[in-house]
Structure formats: C-alpha cells, structure tokens
Enzyme design. Structure first.
Site, PDB file in Angstrom:
ATOM      1  N   GLY A 111       7.630 -10.238  22.885  1.00  0.00           N
ATOM      2  CA  GLY A 111       8.410  -9.664  23.758  1.00  0.00           C
ATOM      3  C   GLY A 111      10.112 -10.321  23.714  1.00  0.00           C
ATOM      4  N   SER A 112       9.958 -11.595  23.512  1.00  0.00           N
ATOM      5  CA  SER A 112      11.335 -12.175  23.201  1.00  0.00           C
ATOM      6  C   SER A 112      11.989 -11.695  21.892  1.00  0.00           C
ATOM      7  CB  SER A 112      11.180 -13.630  22.932  1.00  0.00           C
ATOM      8  OG  SER A 112      10.242 -14.274  23.970  1.00  0.00           O
ATOM      9  N   ASP A 135       0.381 -17.648  19.048  1.00  0.00           N
ATOM     10  CA  ASP A 135      -0.585 -16.606  18.623  1.00  0.00           C
ATOM     11  C   ASP A 135      -0.607 -16.157  17.113  1.00  0.00           C
ATOM     12  OD1 ASP A 135      -1.432 -16.365  21.353  1.00  0.00           O
ATOM     13  OD2 ASP A 135       0.170 -14.942  21.818  1.00  0.00           O
ATOM     14  N   LYS A 221     -32.587 -24.502  14.064  1.00  0.00           N
ATOM     15  CA  LYS A 221     -31.200 -25.036  14.756  1.00  0.00           C
ATOM     16  C   LYS A 221     -31.353 -25.368  16.011  1.00  0.00           C
ATOM     17  CE  LYS A 221     -27.198 -23.095  13.521  1.00  0.00           C
ATOM     18  NZ  LYS A 221     -26.483 -24.000  12.741  1.00  0.00           N
TER      19      LYS A 221
HETATM   20  O1  F6P Z   1       1.209 -15.661  23.938  1.00  0.00           O
HETATM   21  C1  F6P Z   1       0.979 -17.137  23.895  1.00  0.00           C
HETATM   22  C2  F6P Z   1       0.012 -16.991  25.158  1.00  0.00           C
HETATM   23  O2  F6P Z   1      -0.475 -18.291  25.086  1.00  0.00           O
HETATM   24  C3  F6P Z   1      -1.475 -16.103  24.639  1.00  0.00           C
HETATM   25  O3  F6P Z   1      -2.028 -16.729  23.939  1.00  0.00           O
HETATM   26  C4  F6P Z   1      -1.816 -15.812  26.264  1.00  0.00           C
HETATM   27  O4  F6P Z   1      -2.611 -14.591  26.234  1.00  0.00           O
HETATM   28  C5  F6P Z   1      -0.610 -15.974  27.081  1.00  0.00           C
HETATM   29  O5  F6P Z   1       0.553 -16.594  26.152  1.00  0.00           O
HETATM   30  C6  F6P Z   1      -1.097 -16.663  28.401  1.00  0.00           C
HETATM   31  O6  F6P Z   1       0.243 -16.442  29.157  1.00  0.00           O
HETATM   32  P1  F6P Z   1       0.385 -17.244  30.579  1.00  0.00           P
HETATM   33  O7  F6P Z   1       0.714 -18.585  30.159  1.00  0.00           O
HETATM   34  O8  F6P Z   1       1.623 -16.598  31.158  1.00  0.00           O
HETATM   35  O9  F6P Z   1      -0.564 -17.017  31.278  1.00  0.00           O
END
Ligand code: F6P
Length: 326
Positions: A111-112, A135, A221
């Site tokens: 997004g950035s 991510d 297991k």
């Molecule tokens: O993009 C980073 C992230 O941590 C994702 O893994 C996660 O889906 C999202 O941001 C969570 O966003 P927020 O902190 O706005 O809930």
C-alpha cells in the site's frame, strides 16, 4: 514520466503501514547517509497521514542514535485512508513544497509503494521505496525488512508451545501473520518442525490433515502442531474441526502482533542498513519511482509499479519436506 534530475538539498523519510523490526535501522541509514552526502533530512511522523497533517521533525545524526537494534519505528507509522484520495495527496504534496523537501524515501509495504508511485507518477515528487513489511510479499527483493525477525519470534514462541503440547499430548493450531501471503507460515512451519501448515496459496484439505493426525497417534506421536496463515481459517475454528474429526484435544493460539515487535535480528539490521543507504544513493543519481531490494545479496532496483504483491514459489518444496519429516 521520466523526470529530470533534481538538484537535491533536502529529503524526507517516512515509515508507513504495519511496523516491522528493522524499520529503525533503515531510517538511521537514510538519515546518516543523506547527511554524509551533504543533504538535510526531515523525518515525517505517522506515515502519509503525518505528512498530510504536517508532522515533520528535522533530523541530524544524533536523532537516530541507538536505534539500529530497536524494534518498531521512531517515526511512528499509520495507514492513511485520506492519502488514498486525490485531495489527501494534493495536501501531502503542498506540505512537501512548504518544507522544500525535494525527494522522499518511503519505507513500507505494498500500500505504501502504491502511494509512493502515485506521488512520483501523478504529482512529480521524486520517491523511492524500501520494502518495510514482515510479510515478504513484494517483488524485487528476496526478503522484506522485518520478515526474518518475525519468523524467529514466532519460532521461539512455538518452541515453548511445543513443550506443553508434548507434555500434555495435545494438538496445537497456531495462527501466524502474513496478509494473504503464506511465506511466514511456511518458513515458521519448517523451522519449528511443525507437522502441518495451511497457507492461502494451496487448497486446504482438512480431511487428509485429520487422517494424518490419527495415523501419527498410532505411530506413537504425542503432539502435533499445525501452523495456519491468517485469513485462511481461524485457528479456533480449525481446532474445533480437528477435535470433532479426530476426537483429540486441540488448542489454538493466535501469535498476532507479538510477531511484529522486538529487536531486529542481525540479518534485518544488515538488510535495512544496505537498503537505506541505497535509497539515498538512487535519489542522488536521479533514479526516481524505484523500489529497492536485495536479490542474491546484490542491491536490486525495479519500478515501484512492478514491486507490488508477490506470489511466492517456495510452497511445494517446503511442503514436500514438512510431509517427509513429520
Ligand atoms: O502487513 C503486516 C501485517 O502485520 C500483516 O501480516 C497483518 O495482516 C496486518 O499487518 C495487521 O495489521 P494491523 O496491525 O493494522 O492489524
């Protein structure tokens, strides 16, 4: 649009979207390398929203002292719905002009990057982007800032959960972050010795998963850990499904934001530092609208517009190993 090279005097730097360990190290590298090259630097607080709201702080070498090893971001970060609209972008550009900021380094996720690309393409602001997201879902880099630390944090937590899983002979479903990318889940599963993994890139087969759990129990297991990437199925729902299908006691854990925190590992500090310096060097060269990454240990530069949402291709290979080694 290919802009003419700007005579840079002052640059801005901001962090945007979800924070990640290593963002501070990247800010430090941007600030100090810019100053080393005779440039002034403004830190922009709270990402694009802070830019719209005119929240700027002048930065010198001392403003980034002691932050290379600290998690989060001293510039703070935010997601800005206002910046997605034309009026928001116009306001942001006017603030850049007001402060005589010639170019901008944006540290954030897809997004950035979209925002940085808009600033360059639509408004003629020289920008570069650094991949700041845990991510690892951006093209143009092998690894994004914070991903490796996040994986290590998750693995450390899962090692602890394994102790109780083993002692109480239970199944655990552990949900990790990833924002529609299964990268974190897959790497966490392989490195924690998890028995199964659910990622958005592959169709889940819960029947087979349950059959394997029952076979595992017959082999002796005593514990079973399944890593689930957020968004595919809630860990609590999968735990209930497994209990119903196998009759075994199953617990769920959502690791959540713990994965975004903590001190960056050395790998993230090195990555962020290299990227921060490269960002300033590209701006000085006049190479705008670019996303900077590292591929096979070399700085790699691609247009911001091409750097969005990566589909990773590690799944088959990793999943084959997880299946073989459980
Ligand atoms: O993009 C980073 C992230 O941590 C994702 O893994 C996660 O889906 C999202 O941001 C969570 O966003 P927020 O902190 O706005 O809930």
């Amino acid at each position: 649009m290919n802009m003419k090279k700007v005579n840079l005097k002052k640059i801005g730097v901001l962090t945007s979207g979800g924070d990640g360990p290593g963002m501070n190290a990247a800010v430090r590298a941007v600030v100090r390398s810019a100053i080393s090259n005779g440039l002034a630097v403004e830190g922009i607080m709270r990402g694009y929203q802070g830019l719209i709201d005119d929240e700027l702080i002048g930065m010198d070498r001392r403003s980034v002292s002691g932050i290379i090893g600290r998690g989060g971001t001293l510039l703070k970060t935010a997601r800005s719905p206002e910046f997605r609209k034309e009026a928001g972008q116009q306001k942001a550009v006017s603030i850049l002009k007001k402060h005589k900021i010639d170019a901008l380094v944006v540290i954030g996720g897809d997004g950035s990057y979209l925002g940085a690309n808009d600033l360059y393409k639509k408004w003629g602001v020289p920008t570069v982007g650094l991949p700041g997201t845990i991510d690892n879902d951006l093209y143009g880099t092998d690894l994004t800032i914070g991903c490796n630390t996040a994986i290590n944090t998750a693995v450390e937590a899962i090692d602890k959960i394994r102790d109780t899983a083993h002692s109480m002979e239970r199944i655990f479903i552990i949900e990790v972050m990833g924002n529609r990318s299964g990268y974190i889940a897959m790497e966490v599963a392989l490195s924690s010795g998890a028995e199964d993994v659910v990622v958005p890139e592959a169709k889940p087969d819960y029947k087979t998963m349950c059959a394997r759990i029952s076979q595992g129990e017959k082999r002796g297991k005593v514990s079973w850990i399944v890593i689930v990437s957020e968004g595919v199925i809630k860990a609590s729902v999968l735990a209930e499904t497994i209990t119903n299908m196998t009759g075994f006691e199953t617990r769920s854990v959502v690791l959540g934001h713990v994965q975004r925190g903590g001190n960056p590992c050395a790998l993230d500090r090195i990555l962020s530092t290299r990227l921060g310096v490269a960002a300033v060097e590209e701006l000085i060269k006049g190479n705008y609208g670019q996303a900077i990454g590292v591929i096979q240990d070399k700085i790699n530069i691609i247009p911001l517009a091409d750097a969005r949402k990566r589909i990773n291709d590690i799944y088959e290979e990793r999943y084959r190993l997880i299946n073989m080694l459980r």
